[in-house]
Scaffold this motif. Structure first.
Motif, PDB file in Angstrom:
ATOM      1  N   GLY A  93      17.210  38.786  35.226  1.00 12.16           N
ATOM      2  CA  GLY A  93      17.125  38.063  33.964  1.00 12.16           C
ATOM      3  C   GLY A  93      15.680  37.729  33.640  1.00 12.16           C
ATOM      4  N   TRP A  94      15.384  37.539  32.337  1.00 11.80           N
ATOM      5  CA  TRP A  94      14.016  37.190  31.947  1.00 11.80           C
ATOM      6  C   TRP A  94      13.635  35.871  32.617  1.00 11.80           C
ATOM      7  CZ3 TRP A  94      10.197  39.875  29.978  1.00 11.80           C
ATOM      8  CH2 TRP A  94       9.045  39.193  29.580  1.00 11.80           C
ATOM      9  N   PRO A  95      12.520  35.838  33.349  1.00  8.23           N
ATOM     10  CA  PRO A  95      12.191  34.630  34.111  1.00  8.23           C
ATOM     11  C   PRO A  95      11.572  33.518  33.276  1.00  8.23           C
ATOM     12  CG  PRO A  95      10.590  36.361  34.531  1.00  8.23           C
ATOM     13  CD  PRO A  95      11.631  36.947  33.631  1.00  8.23           C
ATOM     14  N   SER A  96      11.916  32.298  33.653  1.00  5.27           N
ATOM     15  CA  SER A  96      11.185  31.138  33.160  1.00  5.27           C
ATOM     16  C   SER A  96       9.975  30.967  34.070  1.00  5.27           C
ATOM     17  CB  SER A  96      12.053  29.887  33.182  1.00  5.27           C
ATOM     18  OG  SER A  96      12.409  29.562  34.507  1.00  5.27           O
ATOM     19  N   CYS A 100      14.474  33.330  37.929  1.00  7.61           N
ATOM     20  CA  CYS A 100      15.385  34.231  37.229  1.00  7.61           C
ATOM     21  C   CYS A 100      16.643  34.364  38.073  1.00  7.61           C
ATOM     22  CB  CYS A 100      14.730  35.590  36.973  1.00  7.61           C
ATOM     23  SG  CYS A 100      14.248  36.494  38.454  1.00  7.61           S
ATOM     24  N   LYS A 147       6.557  38.828  34.945  1.00  4.91           N
ATOM     25  CA  LYS A 147       7.746  38.699  34.085  1.00  4.91           C
ATOM     26  C   LYS A 147       8.301  40.061  33.704  1.00  4.91           C
ATOM     27  CE  LYS A 147       6.698  34.234  31.958  1.00  4.91           C
ATOM     28  NZ  LYS A 147       6.481  33.541  30.685  1.00  4.91           N
ATOM     29  N   ARG A 148       7.413  40.966  33.281  1.00  4.29           N
ATOM     30  CA  ARG A 148       7.856  42.312  32.884  1.00  4.29           C
ATOM     31  C   ARG A 148       8.470  43.053  34.067  1.00  4.29           C
ATOM     32  NH1 ARG A 148       2.944  42.380  29.921  1.00  4.29           N
ATOM     33  NH2 ARG A 148       1.961  43.455  31.654  1.00  4.29           N
ATOM     34  N   LYS A 184       2.057  37.806  33.027  1.00  3.53           N
ATOM     35  CA  LYS A 184       2.832  38.674  32.128  1.00  3.53           C
ATOM     36  C   LYS A 184       3.443  39.842  32.900  1.00  3.53           C
ATOM     37  CE  LYS A 184      -0.015  37.755  28.041  1.00  3.53           C
ATOM     38  NZ  LYS A 184      -0.979  38.364  27.086  1.00  3.53           N
ATOM     39  N   PHE A 211      12.017  41.724  34.831  1.00 10.89           N
ATOM     40  CA  PHE A 211      12.970  42.092  33.783  1.00 10.89           C
ATOM     41  C   PHE A 211      13.259  43.592  33.804  1.00 10.89           C
ATOM     42  CE2 PHE A 211      14.185  42.884  29.306  1.00 10.89           C
ATOM     43  CZ  PHE A 211      15.307  42.087  29.268  1.00 10.89           C
ATOM     44  N   THR A 212      12.232  44.394  33.974  1.00  5.97           N
ATOM     45  CA  THR A 212      12.401  45.848  34.015  1.00  5.97           C
ATOM     46  C   THR A 212      13.266  46.271  35.198  1.00  5.97           C
ATOM     47  OG1 THR A 212      10.282  46.175  32.912  1.00  5.97           O
ATOM     48  CG2 THR A 212      11.148  48.046  34.123  1.00  5.97           C
ATOM     49  N   SER A 236      20.070  37.112  39.292  1.00  6.57           N
ATOM     50  CA  SER A 236      20.649  38.442  39.413  1.00  6.57           C
ATOM     51  C   SER A 236      22.112  38.269  39.784  1.00  6.57           C
ATOM     52  CB  SER A 236      19.923  39.234  40.506  1.00  6.57           C
ATOM     53  OG  SER A 236      20.514  40.498  40.687  1.00  6.57           O
ATOM     54  N   PHE A 247       8.172  31.488  39.017  1.00  3.19           N
ATOM     55  CA  PHE A 247       9.013  32.220  38.069  1.00  3.19           C
ATOM     56  C   PHE A 247      10.442  32.131  38.584  1.00  3.19           C
ATOM     57  CE2 PHE A 247       4.818  33.983  38.212  1.00  3.19           C
ATOM     58  CZ  PHE A 247       4.478  34.152  36.883  1.00  3.19           C
TER      59      PHE A 247
END
Length: 114
Positions: free
Chosen positions: A83-86, A102, A74-75, A71, A78-79, A104, A100
């Motif tokens: 992009g929000w990762p798969s 994502c 991922k945060r 978790k 994104f922060t 950019s 993960f």
């Protein structure tokens, strides 16, 4: 503007020890990352945008509880503006391995060219 490596290191190092490419540290739980880049939106024979497809690898022993770490990765990404990762579970009998993915996008690559 910080490089992509710097941005990833700044985002991920607070979560776990992190290294681009192959991890060479001594921790049994760590993050490593790699990425591919490609130019996009060409004009005047050069790209105006560069897109990076990023993979972050969480490696941990099979016995580790990585739920909160996953978790946090991922945060953190994104922060930091990615992009929000798969997430893909690529674990095997040797240990946990979560990937993960994502992206950019860097714009105005040549804004300083005048």
């Amino acid at each position: 503007m910080p490089s992509l490596n710097e941005r990833l290191m700044d985002a991920l190092t607070p979560v776990l020890p992190t290294m681009p490419g192959t991890y060479t540290g001594s921790h049994d739980t760590y993050l490593a990352f790699n990425y591919d880049t490609t130019g996009m939106e060409y004009g005047d024979n050069q790209p105006a945008v560069e897109r990076a497809l990023i993979q972050v690898h969480l490696v941990a022993p099979m016995t580790a509880n990585t739920v909160e770490t996953r978790k946090a990765v991922k945060r953190a990404l994104f922060t930091a503006g990615f992009g929000w990762p798969s997430m893909t579970d690529a674990s095997d009998k040797l240990g946990q391995h979560y990937v993960f993915e994502c992206e950019s996008v860097e714009v105005d690559l040549y804004a300083d060219d005048g």
